[in-house]
Scaffold this motif. Structure first.
Motif, PDB file in Angstrom:
ATOM      1  N   PRO A   8       0.799  -1.231   0.000  1.00 17.86           N
ATOM      2  CA  PRO A   8       0.000   0.000   0.000  1.00 17.86           C
ATOM      3  C   PRO A   8       0.830   1.279   0.000  1.00 17.86           C
ATOM      4  CG  PRO A   8      -0.982  -1.591   1.472  1.00 17.86           C
ATOM      5  CD  PRO A   8       0.335  -2.175   1.018  1.00 17.86           C
ATOM      6  N   LYS A   9       1.978   1.295   0.689  1.00 14.96           N
ATOM      7  CA  LYS A   9       2.803   2.513   0.696  1.00 14.96           C
ATOM      8  C   LYS A   9       3.359   2.798  -0.693  1.00 14.96           C
ATOM      9  CE  LYS A   9       7.108   0.372   2.081  1.00 14.96           C
ATOM     10  NZ  LYS A   9       8.237   0.380   2.990  1.00 14.96           N
ATOM     11  N   ASP A  10       3.678   1.742  -1.454  1.00 11.01           N
ATOM     12  CA  ASP A  10       4.183   1.931  -2.816  1.00 11.01           C
ATOM     13  C   ASP A  10       3.081   2.415  -3.748  1.00 11.01           C
ATOM     14  OD1 ASP A  10       6.713   1.034  -1.997  1.00 11.01           O
ATOM     15  OD2 ASP A  10       6.148  -1.057  -2.366  1.00 11.01           O
ATOM     16  N   VAL A  11       1.876   1.895  -3.554  1.00  8.78           N
ATOM     17  CA  VAL A  11       0.731   2.337  -4.360  1.00  8.78           C
ATOM     18  C   VAL A  11       0.468   3.815  -4.091  1.00  8.78           C
ATOM     19  CG1 VAL A  11      -1.744   2.056  -4.760  1.00  8.78           C
ATOM     20  CG2 VAL A  11      -0.299   0.046  -4.466  1.00  8.78           C
ATOM     21  N   ALA A  12       0.459   4.201  -2.829  1.00  9.77           N
ATOM     22  CA  ALA A  12       0.231   5.603  -2.472  1.00  9.77           C
ATOM     23  C   ALA A  12       1.308   6.500  -3.084  1.00  9.77           C
ATOM     24  CB  ALA A  12       0.200   5.761  -0.958  1.00  9.77           C
ATOM     25  N   GLU A  24      -1.225   5.659   2.559  1.00  5.60           N
ATOM     26  CA  GLU A  24      -1.140   4.215   2.789  1.00  5.60           C
ATOM     27  C   GLU A  24      -2.366   3.679   3.539  1.00  5.60           C
ATOM     28  OE1 GLU A  24       1.773   1.102   5.169  1.00  5.60           O
ATOM     29  OE2 GLU A  24       2.374   3.172   4.937  1.00  5.60           O
ATOM     30  N   LYS A  25      -2.800   4.372   4.575  1.00  8.88           N
ATOM     31  CA  LYS A  25      -3.955   3.905   5.349  1.00  8.88           C
ATOM     32  C   LYS A  25      -5.225   3.932   4.520  1.00  8.88           C
ATOM     33  CE  LYS A  25      -2.192   5.058   9.887  1.00  8.88           C
ATOM     34  NZ  LYS A  25      -2.399   5.841  11.106  1.00  8.88           N
ATOM     35  N   GLY A  26      -5.366   4.925   3.668  1.00  8.99           N
ATOM     36  CA  GLY A  26      -6.531   4.996   2.786  1.00  8.99           C
ATOM     37  C   GLY A  26      -6.547   3.847   1.787  1.00  8.99           C
ATOM     38  N   ILE A  27      -5.380   3.484   1.283  1.00  4.86           N
ATOM     39  CA  ILE A  27      -5.278   2.356   0.352  1.00  4.86           C
ATOM     40  C   ILE A  27      -5.699   1.079   1.067  1.00  4.86           C
ATOM     41  CG2 ILE A  27      -3.689   0.971  -1.046  1.00  4.86           C
ATOM     42  CD1 ILE A  27      -4.207   3.758  -2.218  1.00  4.86           C
ATOM     43  N   ARG A  28      -5.235   0.875   2.283  1.00  2.78           N
ATOM     44  CA  ARG A  28      -5.615  -0.322   3.049  1.00  2.78           C
ATOM     45  C   ARG A  28      -7.120  -0.376   3.284  1.00  2.78           C
ATOM     46  NH1 ARG A  28      -0.747  -0.272   7.302  1.00  2.78           N
ATOM     47  NH2 ARG A  28       0.751  -1.310   5.965  1.00  2.78           N
ATOM     48  N   ARG A  29      -7.721   0.775   3.621  1.00  4.51           N
ATOM     49  CA  ARG A  29      -9.174   0.802   3.832  1.00  4.51           C
ATOM     50  C   ARG A  29      -9.913   0.400   2.566  1.00  4.51           C
ATOM     51  NH1 ARG A  29      -8.359   5.421   7.358  1.00  4.51           N
ATOM     52  NH2 ARG A  29      -8.251   6.686   5.513  1.00  4.51           N
ATOM     53  N   ARG A  30      -9.448   0.894   1.434  1.00  4.81           N
ATOM     54  CA  ARG A  30     -10.114   0.565   0.172  1.00  4.81           C
ATOM     55  C   ARG A  30      -9.912  -0.902  -0.200  1.00  4.81           C
ATOM     56  NH1 ARG A  30      -9.191   5.007  -4.344  1.00  4.81           N
ATOM     57  NH2 ARG A  30     -10.464   3.476  -5.426  1.00  4.81           N
ATOM     58  N   CYS A  31      -8.815  -1.502   0.228  1.00 10.30           N
ATOM     59  CA  CYS A  31      -8.593  -2.931  -0.016  1.00 10.30           C
ATOM     60  C   CYS A  31      -9.576  -3.779   0.787  1.00 10.30           C
ATOM     61  CB  CYS A  31      -7.165  -3.324   0.359  1.00 10.30           C
ATOM     62  SG  CYS A  31      -5.900  -2.685  -0.750  1.00 10.30           S
ATOM     63  N   SER A  36     -17.814  -5.635  -4.426  1.00 10.51           N
ATOM     64  CA  SER A  36     -18.915  -4.992  -5.150  1.00 10.51           C
ATOM     65  C   SER A  36     -18.856  -3.463  -5.063  1.00 10.51           C
ATOM     66  CB  SER A  36     -20.255  -5.480  -4.600  1.00 10.51           C
ATOM     67  OG  SER A  36     -20.361  -5.163  -3.215  1.00 10.51           O
ATOM     68  N   ASP A  37     -18.078  -2.933  -4.146  1.00  7.08           N
ATOM     69  CA  ASP A  37     -17.941  -1.477  -3.990  1.00  7.08           C
ATOM     70  C   ASP A  37     -17.021  -0.946  -5.088  1.00  7.08           C
ATOM     71  OD1 ASP A  37     -17.072   1.149  -3.111  1.00  7.08           O
ATOM     72  OD2 ASP A  37     -17.866   0.611  -1.143  1.00  7.08           O
ATOM     73  N   PRO A  38     -17.430   0.106  -5.803  1.00  9.80           N
ATOM     74  CA  PRO A  38     -16.583   0.633  -6.896  1.00  9.80           C
ATOM     75  C   PRO A  38     -15.259   1.235  -6.408  1.00  9.80           C
ATOM     76  CG  PRO A  38     -18.531   1.990  -6.584  1.00  9.80           C
ATOM     77  CD  PRO A  38     -18.696   0.802  -5.702  1.00  9.80           C
ATOM     78  N   ARG A  39     -15.141   1.540  -5.119  1.00  8.56           N
ATOM     79  CA  ARG A  39     -13.896   2.093  -4.572  1.00  8.56           C
ATOM     80  C   ARG A  39     -12.912   1.007  -4.157  1.00  8.56           C
ATOM     81  NH1 ARG A  39     -16.239   5.041   0.233  1.00  8.56           N
ATOM     82  NH2 ARG A  39     -17.528   3.200   0.084  1.00  8.56           N
ATOM     83  N   HIS A  40     -13.328  -0.257  -4.234  1.00  5.89           N
ATOM     84  CA  HIS A  40     -12.497  -1.393  -3.818  1.00  5.89           C
ATOM     85  C   HIS A  40     -11.219  -1.479  -4.647  1.00  5.89           C
ATOM     86  CE1 HIS A  40     -11.394  -5.470  -2.671  1.00  5.89           C
ATOM     87  NE2 HIS A  40     -11.345  -5.786  -3.947  1.00  5.89           N
ATOM     88  N   ILE A  41     -10.108  -1.797  -3.985  1.00  6.57           N
ATOM     89  CA  ILE A  41      -8.833  -2.043  -4.657  1.00  6.57           C
ATOM     90  C   ILE A  41      -8.533  -3.524  -4.512  1.00  6.57           C
ATOM     91  CG2 ILE A  41      -6.353  -1.601  -4.633  1.00  6.57           C
ATOM     92  CD1 ILE A  41      -6.947   1.213  -3.647  1.00  6.57           C
ATOM     93  N   ALA A  42      -8.380  -4.207  -5.624  1.00  2.00           N
ATOM     94  CA  ALA A  42      -8.143  -5.654  -5.617  1.00  2.00           C
ATOM     95  C   ALA A  42      -6.726  -5.967  -5.148  1.00  2.00           C
ATOM     96  CB  ALA A  42      -8.369  -6.223  -7.009  1.00  2.00           C
ATOM     97  N   ARG A  50      -3.220  -9.775   4.039  1.00  2.00           N
ATOM     98  CA  ARG A  50      -2.090  -8.958   3.584  1.00  2.00           C
ATOM     99  C   ARG A  50      -2.535  -8.224   2.332  1.00  2.00           C
ATOM    100  NH1 ARG A  50       2.448  -8.910   6.783  1.00  2.00           N
ATOM    101  NH2 ARG A  50       3.436  -8.201   4.909  1.00  2.00           N
ATOM    102  N   PHE A  51      -2.102  -7.011   2.168  1.00  2.00           N
ATOM    103  CA  PHE A  51      -2.534  -6.212   1.030  1.00  2.00           C
ATOM    104  C   PHE A  51      -1.402  -6.076   0.023  1.00  2.00           C
ATOM    105  CE2 PHE A  51      -5.008  -4.530   4.685  1.00  2.00           C
ATOM    106  CZ  PHE A  51      -6.200  -5.146   4.334  1.00  2.00           C
ATOM    107  N   TYR A  52      -1.419  -6.912  -0.980  1.00  2.00           N
ATOM    108  CA  TYR A  52      -0.477  -6.847  -2.092  1.00  2.00           C
ATOM    109  C   TYR A  52      -1.277  -6.501  -3.339  1.00  2.00           C
ATOM    110  CZ  TYR A  52       2.844  -9.183   0.983  1.00  2.00           C
ATOM    111  OH  TYR A  52       3.659  -9.497   2.033  1.00  2.00           O
ATOM    112  N   VAL A  53      -1.190  -5.264  -3.768  1.00  2.00           N
ATOM    113  CA  VAL A  53      -1.948  -4.766  -4.907  1.00  2.00           C
ATOM    114  C   VAL A  53      -1.240  -5.189  -6.190  1.00  2.00           C
ATOM    115  CG1 VAL A  53      -2.866  -2.693  -6.008  1.00  2.00           C
ATOM    116  CG2 VAL A  53      -2.751  -2.831  -3.511  1.00  2.00           C
TER     117      VAL A  53
END
Length: 69
Positions: A8-12, A24-31, A36-42, A50-53
């Motif tokens: 997430p820190k790299d995505v941010a 970074e925290k916002g990216i994690r929340r969206r993950c 079904s939520d359009p704001r979701h990050i796969a 673990r959040f690996y985008v």
């Protein structure tokens, strides 16, 4: 060649570099949002909790700025 994954820190950092405000925290929340939520990050489903985008998801987010312009 395998798929690249980003923390997430790299995505941010990448989003901020092109003018999309992100933290970074916002990216994690969206993950954590439902798929079904359009704001979701796969993320990589092989690592639950673990959040690996994926690189394709990062490119989708970067492309959203170009589409909005």
């Amino acid at each position: 060649m395998g798929v690249k994954y980003y923390a997430p820190k790299d995505v941010a950092r990448e989003l901020n570099a092109v003018g999309i405000p992100a933290h970074e925290k916002g990216i994690r929340r969206r993950c954590r949002l439902p798929a079904s939520d359009p704001r979701h990050i796969a993320t990589n489903p092989a690592f639950p909790g673990r959040f690996y985008v994926t690189e394709s998801e990062l490119l989708r987010l970067l492309g959203a700025k170009e589409a909005a312009a």
